[in-house]
Design an enzyme around this catalytic site. Structure first.
Site, PDB file in Angstrom:
ATOM      1  N   ASP A  47     -24.784 -26.980  -0.210  1.00 59.11           N
ATOM      2  CA  ASP A  47     -25.368 -27.441  -1.794  1.00 59.11           C
ATOM      3  C   ASP A  47     -26.324 -28.654  -1.314  1.00 59.11           C
ATOM      4  O   ASP A  47     -26.730 -28.918   0.128  1.00 59.11           O
ATOM      5  CB  ASP A  47     -24.649 -28.759  -1.962  1.00 59.11           C
ATOM      6  CG  ASP A  47     -24.907 -29.637  -3.348  1.00 59.11           C
ATOM      7  OD1 ASP A  47     -26.064 -29.445  -4.135  1.00 59.11           O
ATOM      8  OD2 ASP A  47     -24.206 -30.367  -4.217  1.00 59.11           O
ATOM      9  N   ILE A  48     -27.585 -27.507  -1.419  1.00 65.95           N
ATOM     10  CA  ILE A  48     -29.027 -28.781  -1.749  1.00 65.95           C
ATOM     11  C   ILE A  48     -29.285 -29.970  -1.391  1.00 65.95           C
ATOM     12  O   ILE A  48     -30.285 -30.757  -0.443  1.00 65.95           O
ATOM     13  CB  ILE A  48     -30.054 -27.214  -2.075  1.00 65.95           C
ATOM     14  CG1 ILE A  48     -31.334 -27.722  -1.442  1.00 65.95           C
ATOM     15  CG2 ILE A  48     -30.654 -27.472  -3.329  1.00 65.95           C
ATOM     16  CD1 ILE A  48     -32.073 -26.177  -0.634  1.00 65.95           C
ATOM     17  N   ASN A  92     -40.081 -24.013 -12.308  1.00 69.82           N
ATOM     18  CA  ASN A  92     -40.325 -22.929 -13.432  1.00 69.82           C
ATOM     19  C   ASN A  92     -41.574 -23.202 -13.767  1.00 69.82           C
ATOM     20  O   ASN A  92     -42.381 -24.612 -13.373  1.00 69.82           O
ATOM     21  CB  ASN A  92     -39.647 -23.055 -14.835  1.00 69.82           C
ATOM     22  CG  ASN A  92     -39.890 -24.564 -15.755  1.00 69.82           C
ATOM     23  OD1 ASN A  92     -40.555 -25.199 -15.664  1.00 69.82           O
ATOM     24  ND2 ASN A  92     -38.750 -25.000 -15.926  1.00 69.82           N
ATOM     25  N   GLY A 132     -29.395 -24.681 -13.574  1.00 68.33           N
ATOM     26  CA  GLY A 132     -29.628 -24.141 -11.902  1.00 68.33           C
ATOM     27  C   GLY A 132     -29.542 -25.165 -10.998  1.00 68.33           C
ATOM     28  O   GLY A 132     -29.506 -26.628 -11.139  1.00 68.33           O
ATOM     29  N   VAL A 133     -30.055 -25.255 -10.076  1.00 68.44           N
ATOM     30  CA  VAL A 133     -30.489 -25.931  -8.432  1.00 68.44           C
ATOM     31  C   VAL A 133     -31.573 -27.025  -8.711  1.00 68.44           C
ATOM     32  O   VAL A 133     -31.064 -27.951  -8.231  1.00 68.44           O
ATOM     33  CB  VAL A 133     -31.230 -24.928  -7.258  1.00 68.44           C
ATOM     34  CG1 VAL A 133     -32.064 -24.493  -7.462  1.00 68.44           C
ATOM     35  CG2 VAL A 133     -30.435 -25.799  -6.056  1.00 68.44           C
ATOM     36  N   ASP A 134     -32.546 -26.698  -9.908  1.00 63.94           N
ATOM     37  CA  ASP A 134     -33.053 -27.189 -10.467  1.00 63.94           C
ATOM     38  C   ASP A 134     -32.906 -28.876 -11.622  1.00 63.94           C
ATOM     39  O   ASP A 134     -33.078 -29.773 -11.118  1.00 63.94           O
ATOM     40  CB  ASP A 134     -34.505 -26.757 -11.247  1.00 63.94           C
ATOM     41  CG  ASP A 134     -35.703 -27.150 -11.778  1.00 63.94           C
ATOM     42  OD1 ASP A 134     -36.487 -28.065 -10.795  1.00 63.94           O
ATOM     43  OD2 ASP A 134     -36.263 -26.696 -12.668  1.00 63.94           O
ATOM     44  N   SER A 169     -35.526 -17.794  -7.288  1.00 63.40           N
ATOM     45  CA  SER A 169     -35.245 -17.288  -8.307  1.00 63.40           C
ATOM     46  C   SER A 169     -34.017 -15.724  -8.416  1.00 63.40           C
ATOM     47  O   SER A 169     -34.101 -14.887  -8.965  1.00 63.40           O
ATOM     48  CB  SER A 169     -36.507 -15.463  -8.084  1.00 63.40           C
ATOM     49  OG  SER A 169     -37.931 -16.245  -8.081  1.00 63.40           O
ATOM     50  N   THR A 170     -32.769 -15.626  -8.165  1.00 64.08           N
ATOM     51  CA  THR A 170     -31.268 -15.486  -7.841  1.00 64.08           C
ATOM     52  C   THR A 170     -30.712 -15.664  -8.643  1.00 64.08           C
ATOM     53  O   THR A 170     -29.472 -14.601  -8.588  1.00 64.08           O
ATOM     54  CB  THR A 170     -31.535 -14.944  -6.271  1.00 64.08           C
ATOM     55  OG1 THR A 170     -30.832 -16.282  -5.643  1.00 64.08           O
ATOM     56  CG2 THR A 170     -32.364 -14.643  -5.328  1.00 64.08           C
ATOM     57  N   ILE A 214     -30.813 -17.715 -12.806  1.00 65.09           N
ATOM     58  CA  ILE A 214     -31.685 -17.954 -13.377  1.00 65.09           C
ATOM     59  C   ILE A 214     -32.315 -16.447 -14.213  1.00 65.09           C
ATOM     60  O   ILE A 214     -32.707 -15.881 -15.001  1.00 65.09           O
ATOM     61  CB  ILE A 214     -31.889 -18.677 -14.316  1.00 65.09           C
ATOM     62  CG1 ILE A 214     -30.656 -19.771 -14.492  1.00 65.09           C
ATOM     63  CG2 ILE A 214     -32.331 -18.177 -15.425  1.00 65.09           C
ATOM     64  CD1 ILE A 214     -30.577 -20.749 -14.263  1.00 65.09           C
TER      65      ILE A 214
END
Ligand code: AR6
Length: 179
Positions: free
Chosen positions: A16-17, A30, A38-40, A123-124, A126
């Protein structure tokens, strides 16, 4: 898995980042820098409101293929580098933009004297970029940068799921054993 690239370490792990203790973590943002899923979503959730406040105060968005930096709020990492990868379209510009998102992030590390960063797989999710293609671009871009930039001691890719981890590990093996 770990590899030595010139004087630096390039690592791929599953995890987990938001939990990384590197000086910086990368975000898959974005171009409106508006937050999202997602990660954002995970990074803003764990880091707290100061990250969005700083984004709004300092930047009017970020073009695809570029990156901006903020503090890390409540995260262990001192900085977040918000990189904007392309939405996958099949266009020849996709690889260029994805590579540029990583390169610009690494340039921000150099400019801010950051010697360790953890990246998610930009990018991989959503944005739909095929993982194998994206992992090759991500790893090659980092390897190329590290060859000329020994000031960056550690780059760690933190992959959320085991399938994505397996792909990054396989591609890193291939890229580091090739003559
Ligand atoms: N740690 C590491 N990786 C994660 C985590 C986590 N905590 N959570 C998800 N991932 P995505 P994108 C992985 O969709 O494709 C947002 O709405 C995930 O499994 O987060 O670049 C932004 O605001 C996948 O492998 O990013 C943009 O609008 C990877 O992170 C858009 O999504 C990237 O998936 C960006 O889409």
């Amino acid at each position: 898995m770990k590899a030595t690239i010139h004087q630096s370490t390039l690592e791929v792990i599953q995890g987990d980042i938001t939990q990384q203790d590197t000086e910086a973590i990368g975000n898959a943002a974005n171009s409106a820098l508006a937050g999202g899923g997602g990660v954002d979503g995970a990074i803003h959730g764990a880091g707290g409101h100061s990250i969005m406040s700083e984004l709004k105060a300092k930047y009017k968005g970020c073009p695809t293929g570029s990156a901006v930096i903020t503090g890390g709020g409540n995260l262990k990492a001192r900085y977040v580098i918000h990189a904007v990868g392309p939405r996958y379209s099949g266009s020849p510009k996709d690889p260029e933009l994805l590579s540029s998102a990583y390169r610009k992030s690494l340039e921000l590390c150099t400019q801010n004297k950051i010697s360790s960063i953890a990246f998610p797989s930009i990018s991989t999710g959503i944005y739909g970029y095929p993982v194998e293609e994206a992992s090759r671009i991500a790893l090659k871009t980092v390897m190329d940068y590290l060859k000329d930039h020994p000031e960056i001691k550690l780059v760690r890719f933190v992959l959320f799921d085991s399938k994505t981890y397996g792909v990054y590990e396989g591609v890193l093996k291939e890229l580091t054993t090739r003559k």
